[in-house]
Motif scaffolding. Structure first.
Motif, PDB file in Angstrom:
ATOM      1  N   GLU A 112       0.847  -1.220  -0.054  1.00 25.74           N
ATOM      2  CA  GLU A 112      -0.101  -0.121  -0.032  1.00 25.74           C
ATOM      3  C   GLU A 112       0.944   1.306  -0.048  1.00 25.74           C
ATOM      4  OE1 GLU A 112      -3.690   1.887   2.875  1.00 25.74           O
ATOM      5  OE2 GLU A 112      -2.890  -0.373   3.197  1.00 25.74           O
ATOM      6  N   ASN A 113       1.957   1.344   0.964  1.00 20.68           N
ATOM      7  CA  ASN A 113       2.672   2.477   0.970  1.00 20.68           C
ATOM      8  C   ASN A 113       3.873   2.100   1.654  1.00 20.68           C
ATOM      9  OD1 ASN A 113       1.862   2.697   3.879  1.00 20.68           O
ATOM     10  ND2 ASN A 113       0.077   3.863   3.129  1.00 20.68           N
ATOM     11  N   GLU A 114       4.723   2.820   2.213  1.00 21.95           N
ATOM     12  CA  GLU A 114       6.004   2.707   2.974  1.00 21.95           C
ATOM     13  C   GLU A 114       6.028   2.303   4.150  1.00 21.95           C
ATOM     14  OE1 GLU A 114       8.999   2.185   1.337  1.00 21.95           O
ATOM     15  OE2 GLU A 114       7.976   2.561  -0.512  1.00 21.95           O
ATOM     16  N   TYR A 115       4.966   2.688   4.938  1.00 18.70           N
ATOM     17  CA  TYR A 115       4.910   2.638   6.429  1.00 18.70           C
ATOM     18  C   TYR A 115       3.608   1.805   6.938  1.00 18.70           C
ATOM     19  CZ  TYR A 115       2.280   6.617   4.783  1.00 18.70           C
ATOM     20  OH  TYR A 115       1.609   7.552   4.118  1.00 18.70           O
ATOM     21  N   ALA A 116       2.737   1.104   5.808  1.00 19.04           N
ATOM     22  CA  ALA A 116       1.683   0.301   6.285  1.00 19.04           C
ATOM     23  C   ALA A 116       2.453  -0.883   7.110  1.00 19.04           C
ATOM     24  CB  ALA A 116       0.867   0.004   5.114  1.00 19.04           C
ATOM     25  N   ARG A 117       1.372  -1.613   7.550  1.00 15.75           N
ATOM     26  CA  ARG A 117       1.818  -2.639   8.474  1.00 15.75           C
ATOM     27  C   ARG A 117       2.381  -3.747   7.536  1.00 15.75           C
ATOM     28  NH1 ARG A 117      -0.282  -7.293  10.791  1.00 15.75           N
ATOM     29  NH2 ARG A 117      -2.211  -7.256   9.827  1.00 15.75           N
ATOM     30  N   LEU A 118       3.858  -3.860   7.911  1.00 11.63           N
ATOM     31  CA  LEU A 118       4.637  -4.833   7.280  1.00 11.63           C
ATOM     32  C   LEU A 118       4.092  -6.323   7.839  1.00 11.63           C
ATOM     33  CD1 LEU A 118       6.932  -5.581   5.193  1.00 11.63           C
ATOM     34  CD2 LEU A 118       8.512  -5.393   7.140  1.00 11.63           C
ATOM     35  N   GLN A 119       3.778  -7.403   6.720  1.00 13.31           N
ATOM     36  CA  GLN A 119       3.195  -8.719   7.037  1.00 13.31           C
ATOM     37  C   GLN A 119       3.855  -9.815   6.464  1.00 13.31           C
ATOM     38  OE1 GLN A 119      -1.099  -8.843   6.930  1.00 13.31           O
ATOM     39  NE2 GLN A 119      -1.148  -6.610   6.299  1.00 13.31           N
ATOM     40  N   LYS A 120       4.744  -9.484   5.176  1.00 18.21           N
ATOM     41  CA  LYS A 120       5.359 -10.548   4.776  1.00 18.21           C
ATOM     42  C   LYS A 120       6.504  -9.829   3.912  1.00 18.21           C
ATOM     43  CE  LYS A 120       5.219 -14.555   1.699  1.00 18.21           C
ATOM     44  NZ  LYS A 120       4.356 -15.766   1.043  1.00 18.21           N
ATOM     45  N   VAL A 121       7.835 -10.134   3.914  1.00 21.71           N
ATOM     46  CA  VAL A 121       8.892  -9.580   3.601  1.00 21.71           C
ATOM     47  C   VAL A 121      10.036 -10.679   2.930  1.00 21.71           C
ATOM     48  CG1 VAL A 121       9.965  -9.369   5.712  1.00 21.71           C
ATOM     49  CG2 VAL A 121      10.310  -7.584   3.953  1.00 21.71           C
ATOM     50  N   VAL A 122      10.844 -10.169   1.945  1.00 23.35           N
ATOM     51  CA  VAL A 122      11.988 -11.045   1.573  1.00 23.35           C
ATOM     52  C   VAL A 122      13.201 -10.438   2.273  1.00 23.35           C
ATOM     53  CG1 VAL A 122      13.324 -12.024  -0.143  1.00 23.35           C
ATOM     54  CG2 VAL A 122      10.677 -11.692  -0.675  1.00 23.35           C
ATOM     55  N   LEU A 123      13.856 -11.040   3.000  1.00 21.60           N
ATOM     56  CA  LEU A 123      15.282 -10.640   3.587  1.00 21.60           C
ATOM     57  C   LEU A 123      16.160 -11.033   2.802  1.00 21.60           C
ATOM     58  CD1 LEU A 123      16.592  -9.121   5.815  1.00 21.60           C
ATOM     59  CD2 LEU A 123      16.415 -11.241   7.455  1.00 21.60           C
ATOM     60  N   ALA A 124      17.309 -10.227   2.637  1.00 21.23           N
ATOM     61  CA  ALA A 124      18.305 -10.515   1.697  1.00 21.23           C
ATOM     62  C   ALA A 124      19.383 -11.568   2.279  1.00 21.23           C
ATOM     63  CB  ALA A 124      18.971  -9.302   1.585  1.00 21.23           C
ATOM     64  N   ALA A 125      20.102 -12.238   1.478  1.00 22.03           N
ATOM     65  CA  ALA A 125      21.012 -13.208   1.709  1.00 22.03           C
ATOM     66  C   ALA A 125      22.316 -12.264   1.850  1.00 22.03           C
ATOM     67  CB  ALA A 125      21.159 -14.136   0.743  1.00 22.03           C
ATOM     68  N   SER A 126      23.570 -12.754   2.112  1.00 24.68           N
ATOM     69  CA  SER A 126      24.898 -12.057   2.346  1.00 24.68           C
ATOM     70  C   SER A 126      25.773 -12.582   1.605  1.00 24.68           C
ATOM     71  CB  SER A 126      25.044 -12.125   3.701  1.00 24.68           C
ATOM     72  OG  SER A 126      24.301 -11.769   4.527  1.00 24.68           O
ATOM     73  N   GLU A 127      25.843 -12.292   0.272  1.00 28.53           N
ATOM     74  CA  GLU A 127      27.014 -12.940  -0.720  1.00 28.53           C
ATOM     75  C   GLU A 127      27.368 -11.655  -1.355  1.00 28.53           C
ATOM     76  OE1 GLU A 127      26.333 -17.169  -2.378  1.00 28.53           O
ATOM     77  OE2 GLU A 127      24.387 -16.237  -2.469  1.00 28.53           O
ATOM     78  N   PHE A 128      28.758 -11.539  -1.714  1.00 26.60           N
ATOM     79  CA  PHE A 128      29.313 -10.644  -2.765  1.00 26.60           C
ATOM     80  C   PHE A 128      30.774 -11.176  -3.038  1.00 26.60           C
ATOM     81  CE2 PHE A 128      32.195  -6.877  -2.924  1.00 26.60           C
ATOM     82  CZ  PHE A 128      31.614  -6.375  -4.014  1.00 26.60           C
ATOM     83  N   GLY A 129      30.954 -10.831  -4.439  1.00 25.43           N
ATOM     84  CA  GLY A 129      32.152 -11.263  -5.298  1.00 25.43           C
ATOM     85  C   GLY A 129      32.568 -10.166  -5.913  1.00 25.43           C
ATOM     86  N   TYR A 130      33.990  -9.782  -5.290  1.00 32.24           N
ATOM     87  CA  TYR A 130      34.544  -8.660  -5.914  1.00 32.24           C
ATOM     88  C   TYR A 130      34.726  -8.597  -7.325  1.00 32.24           C
ATOM     89  CZ  TYR A 130      35.780  -7.699  -1.016  1.00 32.24           C
ATOM     90  OH  TYR A 130      35.787  -7.513   0.402  1.00 32.24           O
ATOM     91  N   ALA A 131      34.710  -7.698  -7.923  1.00 30.62           N
ATOM     92  CA  ALA A 131      34.785  -7.775  -9.597  1.00 30.62           C
ATOM     93  C   ALA A 131      36.337  -7.752  -9.598  1.00 30.62           C
ATOM     94  CB  ALA A 131      34.295  -6.359 -10.285  1.00 30.62           C
ATOM     95  N   ARG A 132      36.937  -8.171 -11.016  1.00 33.75           N
ATOM     96  CA  ARG A 132      38.195  -7.738 -11.336  1.00 33.75           C
ATOM     97  C   ARG A 132      38.376  -6.734 -11.951  1.00 33.75           C
ATOM     98  NH1 ARG A 132      36.930 -13.499 -12.274  1.00 33.75           N
ATOM     99  NH2 ARG A 132      38.129 -14.953 -10.881  1.00 33.75           N
ATOM    100  N   LYS A 133      37.482  -6.072 -12.594  1.00 33.14           N
ATOM    101  CA  LYS A 133      37.660  -4.745 -13.168  1.00 33.14           C
ATOM    102  C   LYS A 133      36.934  -3.805 -12.582  1.00 33.14           C
ATOM    103  CE  LYS A 133      38.270  -6.940 -17.820  1.00 33.14           C
ATOM    104  NZ  LYS A 133      37.761  -6.865 -19.224  1.00 33.14           N
ATOM    105  N   ILE A 134      37.411  -2.875 -12.003  1.00 28.41           N
ATOM    106  CA  ILE A 134      36.782  -1.606 -11.194  1.00 28.41           C
ATOM    107  C   ILE A 134      36.295  -0.532 -11.976  1.00 28.41           C
ATOM    108  CG2 ILE A 134      36.881  -0.273  -8.988  1.00 28.41           C
ATOM    109  CD1 ILE A 134      37.064  -3.480  -8.770  1.00 28.41           C
ATOM    110  N   ARG A 135      35.221  -0.056 -11.752  1.00 28.13           N
ATOM    111  CA  ARG A 135      34.786   1.217 -12.389  1.00 28.13           C
ATOM    112  C   ARG A 135      34.599   1.981 -11.239  1.00 28.13           C
ATOM    113  NH1 ARG A 135      31.928   1.482 -17.178  1.00 28.13           N
ATOM    114  NH2 ARG A 135      30.554   2.951 -16.240  1.00 28.13           N
TER     115      ARG A 135
END
Length: 322
Positions: A5-28
């Motif tokens: 509905e909006n950003e502050y309505a009652r949160l009832q179901k949510v996807v919570l992130a994993a914790s994975e990261f791979g560093y790039a070999r080429k940096i921008r």
């Protein structure tokens, strides 16, 4: 049920992130100007490595941050679902660009009863939606909702600093305010083409989509403002070269500096209009919210914040409705 509905309505179901990261070999490097200098140095030092191997202790702390967030959410009755981890094949397909499975806010988003896969600008995030697809099959397909994807971005020339025409559309830039949707555009993530696609699609459902120009050092719109409840927000006004969006002109504002915005001061998470989650680093904001009758939950999210995202970035609602 799938509905936001909006950003502050009652949160009832949510996807919570994993914790994975791979560093790039080429940096921008210029694309990462929103990060702290210490994070930039870390990226340069560990090219091509998995964060888990480069920083095993920090990896454990990072995973614990998300576990603590899950515990707080479940304390308030929120159903939490988690993406799977990236496969070895998915990591290998990323090549020199690196990979990410760490901020689920951006690769998809929910507006009303529409679940929309985004289109990511950064190369290391182009496949970040893949670990969420299992959740889509099991939790979105069976529901009475729409499920679509933003068009895939065009392939840019190797020397194109813009990374091409897009369209780019990322959930961190998407703020839902009932029948109004704001889309941030700093040049680092979502762009005008992405906003126009969203306007064309959501307009059929009666939504008004408005693009908001951001300071070029701000990654996403939710790094510049956070809605607490109707009429109350945390905001970095310096991040808006055209001024605060008109929809918020009568709102009470708790102001933060550009330096605060850089360390994600606005990126807390409302569980409802009465409960808000933030980092103890922002206890000044927490005290002001407490004085206004908001219950504040504190979780140390320093590892997550070192990647350029915090509580809102780490979550994507599937059901948020009063």
């Amino acid at each position: 049920m799938i509905y936001v509905e909006n950003e502050y309505a009652r949160l009832q179901k949510v996807v919570l992130a994993a914790s994975e990261f791979g560093y790039a070999r080429k940096i921008r490097g210029d694309d990462l100007r929103f990060l702290l200098a210490s994070s930039m140095e870390d990226i340069e030092t560990h090219k091509g490595k998995d964060y888990r191997d480069a920083h095993p202790d920090k990896q454990r702390r990072w995973e614990q941050e998300r576990t603590e967030l899950q515990q707080v959410l479940e304390k308030y009755g929120v159903e939490v679902v988690r993406p799977r981890r990236l496969t070895d094949a998915e990591k290998a397909a990323a090549g020199d660009d690196g990979y990410a499975n760490f901020f689920v806010r951006d690769p998809f988003f929910t507006i009303g009863n529409c679940v929309i896969e985004g289109s990511m600008r950064f190369l290391h995030r182009r496949r970040e939606v893949l670990p969420v697809r299992t959740i889509m099959r099991e939790g979105v397909y069976p529901e009475d909702c729409f499920y679509v994807a933003t068009p895939a971005p065009e392939v840019a020339l190797p020397d194109d600093p813009t990374l091409g025409a897009g369209p780019f559309l990322e959930g961190g830039d998407v703020i839902v305010m009932n029948d109004t949707v704001l889309v941030g555009n700093s040049g680092l993530a979502s762009n005008a083409t992405g906003a126009e696609w969203l306007r064309k699609f959501m307009g059929k459902f009666g939504y008004r989509v408005e693009m908001v120009r951001l300071h070029p050092d701000i990654l996403h719109l939710d790094c510049a403002l956070g809605l607490i409840r109707k009429g109350l927000m945390v905001i970095c006004e310096d991040a808006f070269p055209d001024g605060v969006p008109a929809i918020f002109k009568d709102w009470e504002k708790i102001s933060v500096t550009m330096n605060d915005a850089t360390i994600l001061a606005t990126n807390g998470l409302p569980v409802s209009s009465e409960v808000y989650i933030t980092d103890p680093a922002f206890s000044r904001i927490g005290r002001q919210l407490t004085a206004r009758g908001v219950q504040v939950e504190y979780i140390d999210f320093s590892i997550s914040r070192s990647f350029g995202g915090s509580f809102r970035c780490s979550t994507q609602p599937l059901l948020r409705k009063d």
